[in-house]
Design a protein around this motif. Structure first.
Motif, PDB file in Angstrom:
ATOM      1  N   UNK A 302      38.137  35.581  41.446  1.00  0.00           N
ATOM      2  CA  UNK A 302      37.209  36.266  42.342  1.00  0.00           C
ATOM      3  C   UNK A 302      37.086  35.476  43.632  1.00  0.00           C
ATOM      4  N   UNK A 303      36.785  36.203  44.716  1.00  0.00           N
ATOM      5  CA  UNK A 303      36.566  35.587  46.020  1.00  0.00           C
ATOM      6  C   UNK A 303      35.297  36.169  46.631  1.00  0.00           C
ATOM      7  N   UNK A 304      34.530  35.303  47.291  1.00  0.00           N
ATOM      8  CA  UNK A 304      33.353  35.763  48.024  1.00  0.00           C
ATOM      9  C   UNK A 304      33.501  35.464  49.520  1.00  0.00           C
ATOM     10  N   UNK A 305      34.733  35.544  49.993  1.00  0.00           N
ATOM     11  CA  UNK A 305      35.060  35.283  51.386  1.00  0.00           C
ATOM     12  C   UNK A 305      34.790  36.525  52.239  1.00  0.00           C
ATOM     13  N   UNK A 306      34.863  36.396  53.573  1.00  0.00           N
ATOM     14  CA  UNK A 306      34.661  37.574  54.421  1.00  0.00           C
ATOM     15  C   UNK A 306      35.656  38.699  54.158  1.00  0.00           C
ATOM     16  N   UNK A 307      36.869  38.364  53.717  1.00  0.00           N
ATOM     17  CA  UNK A 307      37.874  39.390  53.408  1.00  0.00           C
ATOM     18  C   UNK A 307      38.431  39.138  52.009  1.00  0.00           C
ATOM     19  N   UNK A 308      37.639  39.413  50.972  1.00  0.00           N
ATOM     20  CA  UNK A 308      38.085  39.087  49.616  1.00  0.00           C
ATOM     21  C   UNK A 308      39.303  39.889  49.185  1.00  0.00           C
ATOM     22  N   UNK A 309      39.471  41.112  49.701  1.00  0.00           N
ATOM     23  CA  UNK A 309      40.617  41.927  49.298  1.00  0.00           C
ATOM     24  C   UNK A 309      41.928  41.245  49.681  1.00  0.00           C
TER      25      UNK A 309
END
Length: 478
Positions: A302-309
């Motif tokens: 999982x990613x919680x970055x500005x652009x996780x996709x």
């Protein structure tokens, strides 16, 4: 060769507190002079429920009384009384621990901090929270979220475990791969010492290096050095909501190879978790989650970055290159939360297989993760046992979970032997016997093997300095 001291053998310099507890005159009467009536539990049927945490194979004594203070002054009164009468004290939180660290000693005062549950302060400027030890982890997370902040440490039991217990065992959680463990968020502590004195450690500031770092010393000390009654915790800005993916693999080795490629590639996932086939099937059986049962290993990222996709797309490519047979990104945040809920159910689901589990907590370098999982599978086959593995794969922290029937003596013996062999394997691979659950009763022997005779001697010296009578949580760690 120098012999490693056996931590199960008491240090001769420290008297056995359990032996003197039976001689304590009117313990309960003395406690009542400084506590309200409702703060003491004496009914044996009730106090028995406070005797142990959630670990298997850990002895527990019968407490003389359970004390439930609400104030620092009440904790001080309890400790002064215990010191005067030479009665052991076992601090407890929610008893969700998995090492026997909160198990009662014979004739002890169980000091339950569960009622000290106030969030005293949330400061968005300094990004700190000041809390009492009985605050539930999830409650703190929800409270600081109202200020646009986050308290990242999130053990799987976060909806029931307490901050004091997290500090006592040095808890981790699912997001540690990016945000770190409890120790990295404890800035300062108020601690009641064995003789009742109040010690304040650490700071409220972002920086501070005055003197020895006593704060860090108390984190992970399992209540053996003092009783934490207040904590200053660091907060972070609340991150964007995370998006997750699930990748299926035909072997745990391929899944671990994907973990190595992800970390080597410089990616910073907010979560990178692994569930083996046994765990996936157990979760499906319990909750009908629809996870793929044909997989040998399921990797959740999982990613919680500005652009996780975009981050997930890059990780999907790495998983495919490592041999993933299928990669399924979550379509939205709700689907991501379902995947994380499945991971959080792992230990409960594995317990349902046979009714009893021994949950190991071996952490190894990421590069040796595959060797640990493959070795655990061989150990399971050798002992004819079901051992499911879920892991915080991003930081190498694994939870091999031995499922067995506690009513079957032979199976119980094999379970204990397999547990020990997994710890030995972890040490041989350059790892540690515990990444986040603590030592307690369950791993005392193995602590001595890991830190060696000089380490045991120095740590016992620290214990002697803080608790010269050996009253605080006796029989744990050493």
């Amino acid at each position: 060769m120098t012999a490693v001291p056996d931590p199960a053998v008491p240090d001769p310099a420290v008297p056995d507190p359990a032996a003197s507890a039976a001689d304590a005159p009117d313990l309960i009467g003395r406690l009542r002079t400084g506590l309200p009536a409702e703060a003491l539990l004496t009914d044996p049927d009730v106090t028995a429920s406070y005797a142990h945490d959630m670990a298997s194979f850990c002895e527990a004594g019968v407490p003389a009384v359970v004390a439930l203070p609400r104030t620092v002054e009440e904790v001080q009164h309890i400790m002064r009384t215990a010191t005067e009468l030479r009665v052991p004290v076992v601090p407890q939180g929610a008893r969700t621990g998995l090492s026997g660290a909160a198990n009662a000693a014979e004739g002890c005062i169980v000091l339950s901090l569960f009622r000290m549950d106030r969030i005293l302060e949330i400061d968005p400027v300094d990004r700190i929270a000041v809390v009492e030890p009985g605050v539930i982890n999830a409650n703190l997370s929800h409270a600081v979220a109202e200020h646009g902040l986050a308290y990242p440490p999130d053990p799987s039991s976060w909806e029931t475990c307490t901050i004091g217990g997290n500090i006592g065992t040095g808890s981790g959680g699912l997001c540690c791969v990016k945000y770190g463990v409890t120790a990295e968020y404890v800035l300062g502590l108020d601690v009641v010492l064995a003789d009742g004195r109040l010690l304040r450690t650490g700071r409220r500031t972002a920086k501070g290096v005055a003197g020895y770092d006593l704060t860090r010393l108390f984190v992970g000390s399992e209540g053996s050095l003092g009783v934490v009654v207040r904590a200053v915790l660091a907060l972070r800005p609340e991150p964007p909501r995370q998006l997750a993916l699930a990748a299926e693999f035909a072997s745990t080795g391929a899944a671990c190879e994907a973990v190595c490629r992800i970390m080597e590639g410089g990616h910073v996932p907010s979560l990178l978790e692994l569930m083996d086939r046994t765990t996936v099937r157990a979760v499906n059986a319990m909750a009908r989650m629809g996870l793929p049962e044909t997989t040998e290993a399921l990797l959740l990222a999982a990613f919680d970055t500005p652009d996780p996709a975009a981050d997930l797309a890059a990780v999907a490519e790495l998983c495919t290159a490592a041999g993933a047979t299928g990669v399924v990104p979550a379509e939205d945040h709700a689907e991501s939360e379902l995947l994380l809920a499945a991971r959080r159910l792992s230990l409960t689901a594995l317990e349902a297989i046979k009714g009893t589990t021994m949950i190991d907590d071996v952490c190894v370098p990421r590069s040796r993760l595959a060797a640990l999982l493959e070795g655990t599978a061989r150990i399971a086959e050798k002992h004819d046992l079901t051992i499911g593995v879920c892991a915080h794969a991003g930081d190498g922290n694994t939870h091999p979970t031995v499922c067995f029937d506690a009513q079957d003596p032979d199976e119980s013996r094999r379970a204990r032997e397999s547990f020990d062999e997994i710890m030995a394997l972890g040490l041989a691979l350059g790892g540690t016997i515990t990444g986040e659950h603590g030592v307690g009763v369950l791993k005392k022997e193995w602590l001595a093997r890991e830190i060696g005779p000089v380490g045991v001697e120095l740590q016992r010296g620290i214990k002697q300095t803080f608790d010269p009578l050996g009253l605080l949580n006796p029989g744990k760690l050493f």
